[in-house]
Each structure stands twice: as C-alpha cells, then as structure tokens.
Design an enzyme around this catalytic site. Structure first.
Site, PDB file in Angstrom:
ATOM      1  N   ASP A  32       0.542  -1.021  -0.520  1.00 40.48           N
ATOM      2  CA  ASP A  32      -0.186  -0.243  -0.195  1.00 40.48           C
ATOM      3  C   ASP A  32       1.302   1.240   0.119  1.00 40.48           C
ATOM      4  O   ASP A  32       1.837   1.104   0.334  1.00 40.48           O
ATOM      5  CB  ASP A  32      -0.604   0.001   1.145  1.00 40.48           C
ATOM      6  CG  ASP A  32      -2.033   0.488   1.166  1.00 40.48           C
ATOM      7  OD1 ASP A  32      -2.643   1.562  -0.016  1.00 40.48           O
ATOM      8  OD2 ASP A  32      -2.411   1.729   1.977  1.00 40.48           O
ATOM      9  N   GLY A  33       0.019   2.195  -0.689  1.00 40.17           N
ATOM     10  CA  GLY A  33       1.565   4.024  -0.795  1.00 40.17           C
ATOM     11  C   GLY A  33       1.514   4.558  -1.723  1.00 40.17           C
ATOM     12  O   GLY A  33       2.170   5.128  -1.935  1.00 40.17           O
ATOM     13  N   TRP A  37       3.210   8.022  -3.370  1.00 41.54           N
ATOM     14  CA  TRP A  37       4.684   7.949  -2.801  1.00 41.54           C
ATOM     15  C   TRP A  37       4.008   8.673  -4.147  1.00 41.54           C
ATOM     16  O   TRP A  37       5.759   9.246  -4.040  1.00 41.54           O
ATOM     17  CB  TRP A  37       5.225   6.756  -3.198  1.00 41.54           C
ATOM     18  CG  TRP A  37       6.671   6.055  -3.203  1.00 41.54           C
ATOM     19  CD1 TRP A  37       7.425   6.304  -2.500  1.00 41.54           C
ATOM     20  CD2 TRP A  37       7.331   6.695  -5.055  1.00 41.54           C
ATOM     21  NE1 TRP A  37       8.800   5.836  -3.131  1.00 41.54           N
ATOM     22  CE2 TRP A  37       8.671   6.130  -4.280  1.00 41.54           C
ATOM     23  CE3 TRP A  37       6.466   6.573  -6.070  1.00 41.54           C
ATOM     24  CZ2 TRP A  37       9.058   6.334  -6.231  1.00 41.54           C
ATOM     25  CZ3 TRP A  37       7.500   7.090  -7.389  1.00 41.54           C
ATOM     26  CH2 TRP A  37       9.069   6.287  -6.650  1.00 41.54           C
ATOM     27  N   HIS A  49       2.437   3.147  -8.929  1.00 37.15           N
ATOM     28  CA  HIS A  49       2.408   2.419  -9.157  1.00 37.15           C
ATOM     29  C   HIS A  49       3.632   1.503 -10.279  1.00 37.15           C
ATOM     30  O   HIS A  49       3.772   0.488  -9.441  1.00 37.15           O
ATOM     31  CB  HIS A  49       1.212   1.809 -10.030  1.00 37.15           C
ATOM     32  CG  HIS A  49      -0.357   1.830  -9.552  1.00 37.15           C
ATOM     33  ND1 HIS A  49      -0.372   1.718  -8.152  1.00 37.15           N
ATOM     34  CD2 HIS A  49      -1.237   2.486  -9.632  1.00 37.15           C
ATOM     35  CE1 HIS A  49      -1.872   2.062  -7.584  1.00 37.15           C
ATOM     36  NE2 HIS A  49      -2.191   2.791  -8.232  1.00 37.15           N
ATOM     37  N   SER A  77      -7.687  -5.173  -5.175  1.00 40.32           N
ATOM     38  CA  SER A  77      -9.195  -6.045  -4.582  1.00 40.32           C
ATOM     39  C   SER A  77     -10.401  -5.340  -5.224  1.00 40.32           C
ATOM     40  O   SER A  77     -10.780  -4.960  -6.424  1.00 40.32           O
ATOM     41  CB  SER A  77      -9.151  -4.890  -3.246  1.00 40.32           C
ATOM     42  OG  SER A  77      -9.442  -4.005  -3.415  1.00 40.32           O
ATOM     43  N   LEU A 146       9.702 -20.874  -4.273  1.00 39.42           N
ATOM     44  CA  LEU A 146       8.166 -20.412  -4.073  1.00 39.42           C
ATOM     45  C   LEU A 146       7.457 -20.642  -5.171  1.00 39.42           C
ATOM     46  O   LEU A 146       7.214 -20.406  -6.119  1.00 39.42           O
ATOM     47  CB  LEU A 146       9.008 -18.505  -4.423  1.00 39.42           C
ATOM     48  CG  LEU A 146       8.587 -17.726  -3.556  1.00 39.42           C
ATOM     49  CD1 LEU A 146       8.324 -17.613  -2.509  1.00 39.42           C
ATOM     50  CD2 LEU A 146       8.829 -16.719  -4.596  1.00 39.42           C
TER      51      LEU A 146
HETATM   52  C1  IPE Z   1      -5.588  -2.276  -0.495  1.00 39.28           C
HETATM   53  O1  IPE Z   1      -5.091  -1.157  -0.640  1.00 39.28           O
HETATM   54  C2  IPE Z   1      -5.526  -3.647  -1.302  1.00 39.28           C
HETATM   55  C3  IPE Z   1      -4.120  -3.520  -1.913  1.00 39.28           C
HETATM   56  C4  IPE Z   1      -2.980  -3.383  -1.399  1.00 39.28           C
HETATM   57  C5  IPE Z   1      -4.138  -4.043  -3.603  1.00 39.28           C
HETATM   58  P1  IPE Z   1      -6.457   0.069  -0.394  1.00 39.28           P
HETATM   59  O2  IPE Z   1      -5.408   1.202  -0.357  1.00 39.28           O
HETATM   60  O3  IPE Z   1      -7.333  -1.036  -2.513  1.00 39.28           O
HETATM   61  O4  IPE Z   1      -7.168  -0.542   0.118  1.00 39.28           O
HETATM   62  P2  IPE Z   1      -8.311   0.782   1.399  1.00 39.28           P
HETATM   63  O5  IPE Z   1      -8.904   1.413   0.187  1.00 39.28           O
HETATM   64  O6  IPE Z   1      -7.031   2.068   1.925  1.00 39.28           O
HETATM   65  O7  IPE Z   1      -8.730   0.550   2.582  1.00 39.28           O
HETATM   66  C1  IPE Z   2      -1.405   0.381  -3.173  1.00 45.60           C
HETATM   67  O1  IPE Z   2      -1.294   1.585  -3.303  1.00 45.60           O
HETATM   68  C2  IPE Z   2      -1.701  -0.553  -4.824  1.00 45.60           C
HETATM   69  C3  IPE Z   2      -3.476  -0.926  -4.967  1.00 45.60           C
HETATM   70  C4  IPE Z   2      -4.127  -0.247  -4.180  1.00 45.60           C
HETATM   71  C5  IPE Z   2      -3.118  -1.112  -6.178  1.00 45.60           C
HETATM   72  P1  IPE Z   2      -2.347   3.324  -3.593  1.00 45.60           P
HETATM   73  O2  IPE Z   2      -2.918   2.813  -4.708  1.00 45.60           O
HETATM   74  O3  IPE Z   2      -3.351   2.077  -2.741  1.00 45.60           O
HETATM   75  O4  IPE Z   2      -1.930   3.460  -2.716  1.00 45.60           O
HETATM   76  P2  IPE Z   2      -2.138   4.625  -1.427  1.00 45.60           P
HETATM   77  O5  IPE Z   2      -2.663   4.186  -0.570  1.00 45.60           O
HETATM   78  O6  IPE Z   2      -3.767   5.473  -2.391  1.00 45.60           O
HETATM   79  O7  IPE Z   2      -1.217   5.760  -1.567  1.00 45.60           O
HETATM   80 MG    MG Z   3      -4.123   2.168  -0.725  1.00 48.01          MG
END
Ligand code: IPE
Ligand code: IPE
Ligand code: MG
Length: 255
Positions: A32-33, A37, A49, A77, A146
């Site tokens: 996440d993030g 970033w 991404h 998701s 793996l």
């Molecule tokens: C969870 O992250 C899904 C993935 C990392 C693929 P999200 O960024 O979608 O989750 P929420 O919306 O913050 O809960």
């Molecule tokens: C995780 O990063 C990747 C996916 C959910 C596909 P995010 O896209 O959720 O990044 P933030 O949480 O918005 O920073």
């Molecule tokens: Mg996110």
C-alpha cells in the site's frame, strides 16, 4: 516506524540477522502507498504503481533467496474497481507488462504462480490480462520453488462466500455430508487450498486495516506495519520486518 509489539521498539541492526529455522512459511503483503508515493513527487498515481512493481520484483527475489515457502501479495482488490478508469487502466497495463516481461525469469527460478481471485469475472477489454494470468499458472504449475500467490480481483469475504456456495452445492449433490464440513473441508475450497496458513502479514504505508485480504487465512497471522510507502519497501525493510517476526511469541491460544 510504527510498530505493534514492545519487543520491536529497539530498531534491529542495519542488516538484520535472520534465523533460517524461524522464518515464516507463508508471508502475506498488502502493498500500500503507491499513490501517496507518487503524490509526494508531484506525479500521477500510475507513476507510483510503476515504482511499486520494482519494489515487488525485489521482494519476490529476496523471498525466493531466503527460502520462504509461500508469498501472497495483494495486487488488486474487488473494491479497487472503484478507482478512476485511468488508474485501473494503468494498473491493468502494468499487470500485463509484468507477466509478459517477468514470467520467463520467474519460471527459471522455479516459482509457482497462483492467482487468488476471480479471473473470469473481470470487466470486458481485459481478455489479454486473463489469458496471461492463466498462461502464467499453467506454465509454472509443476515448479517446486517459491509459491507466489497474486491476489487479484480478490476479496476475502467473496472468497468465503464462494467456498460456502461450493460446499452447499456439494452437499446438495451428495458428495459431502453437512456434518463432515469442518475447517479442513472449508479451507480446501478457498483459493489458497493446500498452502500453509499465513504466518506473517505486512502492510506498508501506515494503514492499520485488513481491507478484505485473506480474512480466513489470517486467523493466527502476526501483523506488522510500517510507515514506509510500498515503493520504498526494500530488501532491508523486509529483513527488518522478518527480524521482528522472529521475536514474536506465537501462542495460538495456549500459554
Ligand atoms: C488494499 O489497499 C488493496 C491493495 C493493496 C491491492 P487499498 O489502498 O485499496 O485499501 P484501502 O482502501 O486503503 O482500505
Ligand atoms: C497500493 O497503493 C496499490 C493498489 C491498491 C493497487 P495505493 O494505490 O492504494 O496507494 P495509496 O494508498 O492511495 O497511497
Ligand atoms: Mg491504498
């Protein structure tokens, strides 16, 4: 770094010393993030991404190198379809690129790929992605290295409901008796059938939630979260997380 257990308050040495005998068998990661970033750099979310894929490459390689048995990563998701068409398009483009570019190397390394999630129920226009996912599973299915599980169009609740439906159908047709449905029979209907339970779950970017990830499989998983954004999560951060895991006292309800 924000942390859960008080035993982790002391930052480990720069290069964490890991005990191979105490490694988790199954690591799950909520990557996440990426968006934040990119935002910090004044760039579009897709830039994050892209950087996230680089981080993933390193973590997969290092998991393999360490001898971790199974790694499950949350790539997309069932709720991520809510994002803009532009962002979803960028993510799906990266997915295809990843499988096109990386598959041969993963195969050479003996990685066995499994997709967790509903590949068939994806929006129209993603046929090439669907074909690439099936091809990756087919090509690597006999590999013994793996176990790389990619959660894609994945939702933990949907997975549980799907398993319940399958068992109900089996009971209706007489191939299982309702009284024989136990935790093992249930787990056998999940996407993760045959894999060990999740031992260790890492979430980057400081969020403290499960976001519908592996709800059934994480019954006794140890949680770890770091404020690092996913593209910054490197080998060293991974080792630090694994070192923290090795200090946990897992009791499974005992004393
Ligand atoms: C969870 O992250 C899904 C993935 C990392 C693929 P999200 O960024 O979608 O989750 P929420 O919306 O913050 O809960
Ligand atoms: C995780 O990063 C990747 C996916 C959910 C596909 P995010 O896209 O959720 O990044 P933030 O949480 O918005 O920073
Ligand atoms: Mg996110």
């Amino acid at each position: 770094m924000a942390i859960f257990g008080k035993d982790e308050a002391v930052k480990p040495e720069k290069t964490a010393v890991l005990d191979p005998a105490l490694l988790p068998r199954h690591v799950a990661i909520i990557m996440d993030g990426n968006g934040r970033w990119a935002k910090k750099r004044g760039m579009p979310r897709s830039f994050g991404h892209k950087a996230g894929v680089e981080a993933l490459r390193e973590i997969i390689r290092h998991s393999d190198h360490l001898g971790i048995e199974a790694l499950t990563i949350y790539a997309f998701s069932t709720e991520n379809w809510k994002r803009s068409a532009e962002e979803v398009g960028a993510l799906m483009g990266l997915l295809l690129e990843y499988f096109t570019k990386e598959l041969d190397e993963l195969h050479r390394e003996g990685v066995c790929i499994r997709i967790l999630g509903d590949i068939d129920d994806m929006p129209k226009g993603l046929e090439r992605q669907q074909a690439a996912l099936y091809a990756a599973m087919e090509k690597t299915k006999e590999n013994t290295g793996l176990k790389l599980n990619i959660a894609l169009n994945y939702g933990g609740q949907q997975e549980i409901v799907r398993a319940a439906k399958k068992l109900a159908a089996m009971a209706a047709e007489g191939t299982i008796k309702p009284e024989d449905i136990d935790a093992g029979a249930f787990a056998a209907q999940l996407y993760t059938a045959g894999l060990p339970e999740v031992d260790f779950m890492i979430r980057t970017s400081g969020e403290m939630r499960l976001s519908n990830f592996l709800l059934y499989q994480m019954a006794y998983a140890e949680f770890y979260q770091t404020d690092l954004l996913w593209p910054d999560f490197d080998r060293e951060a991974y080792e630090e997380a694994l070192a923290a895991y090795q200090k946990r006292n897992r009791r499974f309800g005992g004393v």
